[in-house]
Design a protein around this motif. Structure first.
Motif, PDB file in Angstrom:
ATOM      1  N   ASP A 122       0.858  -1.240  -0.028  1.00  0.00           N
ATOM      2  CA  ASP A 122       0.129   0.019   0.120  1.00  0.00           C
ATOM      3  C   ASP A 122       0.919   1.330   0.056  1.00  0.00           C
ATOM      4  O   ASP A 122       0.370   2.265   0.498  1.00  0.00           O
ATOM      5  CB  ASP A 122      -1.028  -0.049   1.216  1.00  0.00           C
ATOM      6  CG  ASP A 122      -1.812  -1.121   1.052  1.00  0.00           C
ATOM      7  OD1 ASP A 122      -2.263  -1.456  -0.009  1.00  0.00           O
ATOM      8  OD2 ASP A 122      -2.360  -1.504   2.162  1.00  0.00           O
ATOM      9  N   LYS A 123       2.050   1.378  -0.402  1.00  0.00           N
ATOM     10  CA  LYS A 123       2.875   2.216  -0.746  1.00  0.00           C
ATOM     11  C   LYS A 123       3.612   2.563  -1.777  1.00  0.00           C
ATOM     12  O   LYS A 123       4.194   1.446  -2.548  1.00  0.00           O
ATOM     13  CB  LYS A 123       3.889   2.389   0.478  1.00  0.00           C
ATOM     14  CG  LYS A 123       4.787   3.578   0.370  1.00  0.00           C
ATOM     15  CD  LYS A 123       5.767   3.462   1.860  1.00  0.00           C
ATOM     16  CE  LYS A 123       6.601   5.064   1.650  1.00  0.00           C
ATOM     17  NZ  LYS A 123       7.712   5.108   2.846  1.00  0.00           N
ATOM     18  N   PHE A 124       3.634   3.664  -2.716  1.00  0.00           N
ATOM     19  CA  PHE A 124       3.730   3.666  -4.034  1.00  0.00           C
ATOM     20  C   PHE A 124       4.840   5.098  -3.881  1.00  0.00           C
ATOM     21  O   PHE A 124       4.576   6.084  -3.361  1.00  0.00           O
ATOM     22  CB  PHE A 124       2.627   3.818  -4.967  1.00  0.00           C
ATOM     23  CG  PHE A 124       2.027   2.755  -4.953  1.00  0.00           C
ATOM     24  CD1 PHE A 124       0.736   2.418  -3.961  1.00  0.00           C
ATOM     25  CD2 PHE A 124       2.191   1.518  -5.632  1.00  0.00           C
ATOM     26  CE1 PHE A 124      -0.142   1.634  -3.906  1.00  0.00           C
ATOM     27  CE2 PHE A 124       1.486   0.215  -5.622  1.00  0.00           C
ATOM     28  CZ  PHE A 124       0.130   0.499  -4.570  1.00  0.00           C
ATOM     29  N   GLU A 125       5.700   5.101  -5.067  1.00  0.00           N
ATOM     30  CA  GLU A 125       6.609   6.266  -5.275  1.00  0.00           C
ATOM     31  C   GLU A 125       6.173   6.764  -6.716  1.00  0.00           C
ATOM     32  O   GLU A 125       5.941   6.091  -7.720  1.00  0.00           O
ATOM     33  CB  GLU A 125       7.957   6.063  -5.528  1.00  0.00           C
ATOM     34  CG  GLU A 125       8.614   5.774  -4.026  1.00  0.00           C
ATOM     35  CD  GLU A 125      10.007   5.583  -4.245  1.00  0.00           C
ATOM     36  OE1 GLU A 125      10.738   5.449  -3.075  1.00  0.00           O
ATOM     37  OE2 GLU A 125      10.581   5.389  -5.275  1.00  0.00           O
ATOM     38  N   PHE A 126       5.776   8.196  -6.900  1.00  0.00           N
ATOM     39  CA  PHE A 126       5.181   8.714  -8.102  1.00  0.00           C
ATOM     40  C   PHE A 126       6.399   9.660  -8.596  1.00  0.00           C
ATOM     41  O   PHE A 126       6.871  10.323  -7.880  1.00  0.00           O
ATOM     42  CB  PHE A 126       4.004   9.539  -7.793  1.00  0.00           C
ATOM     43  CG  PHE A 126       2.802   8.840  -7.454  1.00  0.00           C
ATOM     44  CD1 PHE A 126       1.685   8.480  -8.571  1.00  0.00           C
ATOM     45  CD2 PHE A 126       2.610   8.276  -6.275  1.00  0.00           C
ATOM     46  CE1 PHE A 126       0.603   7.851  -7.910  1.00  0.00           C
ATOM     47  CE2 PHE A 126       1.480   7.405  -5.632  1.00  0.00           C
ATOM     48  CZ  PHE A 126       0.354   7.287  -6.685  1.00  0.00           C
ATOM     49  N   LYS A 127       6.645   9.337  -9.868  1.00  0.00           N
ATOM     50  CA  LYS A 127       7.853  10.433 -10.526  1.00  0.00           C
ATOM     51  C   LYS A 127       7.030  10.755 -11.951  1.00  0.00           C
ATOM     52  O   LYS A 127       6.580  10.203 -12.692  1.00  0.00           O
ATOM     53  CB  LYS A 127       9.018   9.688 -10.747  1.00  0.00           C
ATOM     54  CG  LYS A 127      10.117  10.485 -11.058  1.00  0.00           C
ATOM     55  CD  LYS A 127      11.529   9.858 -11.250  1.00  0.00           C
ATOM     56  CE  LYS A 127      12.559  10.741 -11.851  1.00  0.00           C
ATOM     57  NZ  LYS A 127      13.736   9.870 -11.849  1.00  0.00           N
ATOM     58  N   ASN A 128       7.161  12.298 -12.247  1.00  0.00           N
ATOM     59  CA  ASN A 128       6.523  12.744 -13.320  1.00  0.00           C
ATOM     60  C   ASN A 128       7.507  13.041 -14.358  1.00  0.00           C
ATOM     61  O   ASN A 128       8.542  13.597 -14.191  1.00  0.00           O
ATOM     62  CB  ASN A 128       5.459  14.037 -12.826  1.00  0.00           C
ATOM     63  CG  ASN A 128       4.599  13.677 -11.947  1.00  0.00           C
ATOM     64  OD1 ASN A 128       3.694  12.758 -12.211  1.00  0.00           O
ATOM     65  ND2 ASN A 128       4.737  14.511 -10.717  1.00  0.00           N
TER      66      ASN A 128
END
Length: 553
Positions: A274-280
């Motif tokens: 339930d933990k995610f990293e977001f990179k744009n």
């Protein structure tokens, strides 16, 4: 959001800061020499190659001498006025404002009139940064269409400068750039500053008091008391993301992109349960951070059609596919609608001695063609009239280097197409293709010349010139000398008319080249066709031109 980021697209330079500072350090040039150099600078920005002259004999516009129209003033009078200000000790500030070619085209700053509107709107703010009050401000400017760096030169000064105050001016460049950016990027700023996309889910969770505070905070942050909120429903987009994360293993990635512009995408990595990293990536991000509905809503509103990629390879393949689609669409549009793409701006590389000859030949053409009794189409003219028009076209090509280059490019592209379609096997074939291409272009130039004559009504020019000639003859009888001022007026009128004719011819040639090159690029993709199939394509399209011009060119 960085509220000043758009000002980065505007470059404002104060060119002669060291020159002004040296003056106040008693190390400056003698006033007479400085006045001479300021005259040269004014002449340079008014006439150098690439200057957009508009309909005038020089490229300057601005405000000097109350009730004077800079555009209609003689260049020598403008230069003299500026030189006298320098001789009086007034500081003449020389600046330049530039944009990237991409921004100039996108926002329409590719003409003298566009830059004139921009400076009329913002020059007072620029003047204030130099310590000049609105009522004391005088200025001149011009627009130069330099490739990759379109820019405007601006000279400004305080006509009532207090010469007793010996103080070096200080300029806040950031404030000047910001003021200019407000005008240049006003369409984009309007979208981002005036309307804030907010998630319906976010609003639903607020009490009335919280909502009111939220609105006021936004208005304060954006310094816009009239800001409107646009409530949007992003449940579908959010559900797409949630569903995509299901089944993702630790340290695995997925990629969510805009379906039409996949170079804008978000890389999501599962780092724990339930933990995610977001990179744009890209100019416009898809997501910002988890559960930040305000930020998410702003971007999901623009990217409502999302595509999920299970691997980086899948994303890259899709990006490559969309890029090729974009290229194909753009080339097809260029072939059938070249006028919607930016036509290059003609430079100032003219043989001006030919201007009078061109206009005289156009006047004579009226007589040769029996007053155009057969209409204003090249194909309906008599053989001797066509020959005369062809010679006039050649004269125009030898007068404008840009027109000649466009003409030659069309011929070369025609030869390249013929080679690609196996139409050239020997020197005789080569000469035949070249002659046919030249004939097509002289036909188009002839129709353009005739259309110009029809629209402009050359009789007005003939009558006005004759009136000035008669005035000069009469004046010479009385005074024994030619009235130079009237003679200059004729030259100015001839220059304006000849430049407009050449510019219209250049525009037509550029559009033809845009279409022709797009056709060539499309044919290049059919290299696997048989020789006969290539011939059929060529015969079907070679006279088509791809454009419904309304008039035959």
């Amino acid at each position: 959001m960085d509220k000043d980021r758009f000002s980065d697209g505007v470059m404002f330079k104060w060119l002669n800061q060291k020159e002004i500072y040296a003056k106040y350090d008693n190390k400056g040039r003698a006033r007479r020499l400085q006045a001479y150099l300021d005259e040269l600078h004014e002449d340079y920005i008014a006439t150098r190659p690439g200057t957009d002259l508009g309909e005038d004999s020089h490229g300057l516009f601005g405000y000097i001498r109350e009730d004077s129209n800079v555009e209609k003033m003689e260049l020598k009078d403008i230069k003299k006025y500026v030189a006298n200000k320098t001789l009086d000790g007034v500081d003449i500030y020389k600046t330049v404002i530039s944009l990237s070619e991409k921004d100039a085209i996108q926002y329409g700053y590719t003409t003298k009139s566009a830059w004139k509107d921009l400076l009329l709107e913002r020059v007072q703010e620029i003047g204030k940064e130099f310590g000049i009050k609105t009522e004391d401000l005088e200025w001149t400017a011009s627009y130069h269409s330099k490739k990759n760096n379109p820019h405007s030169h601006l000279l400004l000064w305080n006509k009532n400068q207090n010469l007793q105050i010996q103080k070096k001016p200080f300029v806040f460049y950031k404030r000047v750039r910001k003021a200019l950016a407000k005008s240049i990027f006003k369409i984009r700023l309007q979208t981002l500053y005036d309307i804030k996309n907010v998630s319906k889910k976010r609003i639903a969770s607020m009490t009335n008091e919280e909502l009111e505070k939220y609105k006021n905070d936004l208005k304060e942050f954006y310094k816009n008391p009239d800001m409107k909120l646009r409530i949007i429903d992003i449940d579908r987009e959010e559900q797409t993301i949630i569903d995509s994360l299901k089944g993702l293993k630790t340290n695995e990635y997925i990629y969510i992109s805009d379906i039409e512009d996949p170079t804008n995408f978000t890389e999501i990595k599962k780092v724990a349960e339930d933990k995610f990293e977001f990179k744009n990536y890209g100019e416009q991000a898809i997501l910002y951070r988890e559960d930040s509905y305000v930020d998410t809503a702003l971007f999901l509103a623009n990217f409502s059609d999302l595509k999920v990629h299970r691997s980086k390879e899948s994303l890259e393949k899709y990006i490559s596919l969309k890029k090729q689609e974009d290229i194909d669409v753009k080339n097809n549009l260029k072939e059938i609608m070249p006028d919607i793409f930016g036509i290059p701006i003609i430079s100032n590389k003219f043989r001006e001695k030919n201007f009078s000859i061109i206009l005289n030949k156009i006047v004579e053409l009226k007589n040769i063609s029996s007053n155009f009794e057969r209409g204003f189409k090249y194909q309906y003219q008599k053989p001797e009239t066509k020959m005369y028009i062809n010679n006039l076209s050649k004269l125009i090509l030898n007068t404008s280097e840009d027109c000649k280059n466009e003409f030659n490019e069309y011929i070369q592209t025609s030869i390249n197409i013929a080679r690609l379609l196996s139409q050239i096997e020997n020197k005789k074939d080569y000469e035949k293709v070249r002659r046919l291409a030249e004939k097509e272009m002289f036909n188009k130039m002839g129709n353009q010349i005739l259309q110009i004559i029809k629209d402009v009504k050359i009789d007005d020019y003939i009558q006005k010139k004759q009136e000035w000639i008669e005035k000069n003859i009469e004046y010479q009888k009385i005074q024994g000398v030619i009235k130079i001022n009237e003679d200059n007026q004729i030259k100015i009128m001839e220059s304006r008319n000849a430049r407009q004719i050449i510019n219209d011819i250049f525009k037509m040639l550029s559009e033809e080249n845009t279409s022709h090159n797009a056709y060539y690029n499309r044919i290049k993709k059919t290299t696997n066709l048989s020789k006969q199939a290539k011939k059929e394509i060529y015969l079907k399209n070679r006279m088509k031109g791809g454009i419904d011009w309304g008039v035959e060119r």
